[in-house]
Write a protein that holds these residues in place. Structure first.
Motif, short mmCIF file in Angstrom:
data_model
loop_
_atom_site.label_atom_id
_atom_site.label_comp_id
_atom_site.label_asym_id
_atom_site.label_seq_id
_atom_site.Cartn_x
_atom_site.Cartn_y
_atom_site.Cartn_z
N SER A 123 -1.82 11.00 -3.78
CA SER A 123 -2.94 10.10 -4.10
C SER A 123 -3.83 10.76 -5.14
O SER A 123 -4.15 11.94 -5.03
N ASP A 168 -7.00 2.30 -3.88
CA ASP A 168 -8.45 2.48 -3.73
C ASP A 168 -8.77 2.94 -2.31
O ASP A 168 -8.32 2.32 -1.34
N PHE A 195 -6.81 10.45 -5.32
CA PHE A 195 -8.10 10.74 -4.69
C PHE A 195 -8.04 11.86 -3.67
O PHE A 195 -9.07 12.34 -3.23
N GLN A 250 0.81 -1.22 0.00
CA GLN A 250 0.00 0.00 0.00
C GLN A 250 0.85 1.28 0.00
O GLN A 250 0.34 2.35 -0.25
N LYS A 291 -9.44 0.66 0.59
CA LYS A 291 -8.35 -0.05 1.27
C LYS A 291 -7.64 0.83 2.30
O LYS A 291 -6.72 0.37 2.97
#
Length: 179
Positions: free
Chosen positions: A171, A142, A173, A135, A145
């Motif tokens: 990220s 995502d 996002f 990660q 997660k």
């Protein structure tokens, strides 16, 4: 990758993705010199492999630059003439950004962790430590997660006025942490 200014207006620019030097300019933005030099992975002391985050450190009474030598996994003190003074910490997980408040230094490590140094530059805490290496530094991880309080890719860092640490992640996002 970063820029900082001294109180007198002298500027330092980290050219981490390009030349892998730090460039120094006077208060009128006239070029003075470059220092560092590119090195391997990890670069030997006195060389950079992606000089990334910078800040001005006056905690010891002398004005120094605190530099994140990202791909070499180090944070370092350099004087304002461009000489390596000391490696403060080694074996960090891609230090990307650094902030100082009082006696404390907060380091955003791109590979899933924040490291806090105390007055003597020893590690006093490592909040947000992500044990899942898959990660870490994953731009497209995502959000399903994500785990509250666990970092994936710290890239920016700052102290707020209360002394809390705000961490922004690399990220697609967008993600912030507050420690």
């Amino acid at each position: 990758t970063n820029i900082v200014a001294l109180a007198d207006g002298t500027l330092f620019v980290a050219d981490g993705y390009g030349k892998k030097y730090i460039h120094k300019y006077d208060k009128e933005q006239k070029y003075i010199k470059s220092f560092g030099r590119p090195g391997g992975i990890p670069a030997e002391d006195g060389k950079f492999n992606t000089c990334h985050g910078l800040t001005v450190d006056t905690r010891g009474g002398k004005t120094l630059l605190l530099v994140c030598n990202r791909e070499s996994g180090r944070v370092e003190h350099w004087d304002t003439d461009g000489n390596l003074v000391k490696v403060l910490q080694r074996n960090l997980r891609m230090p990307a950004a650094v902030a100082i408040k009082g006696d404390y230094v907060a380091i955003a490590e791109l590979q899933g962790r924040v490291t806090i140094l105390g007055k003597d530059n020893s590690i006093v805490a490592q909040p947000g430590d992500n044990p899942d290496v898959l990660q870490c530094a994953d731009y497209g991880l995502d959000p399903a997660k994500w785990t509250e309080g666990i970092c994936n890719s710290p890239h920016g860092i700052a102290f707020d006025k209360s002394g809390n640490i705000v961490v922004s992640e690399w990220s697609q996002f967008g993600r912030l942490h507050l420690f």
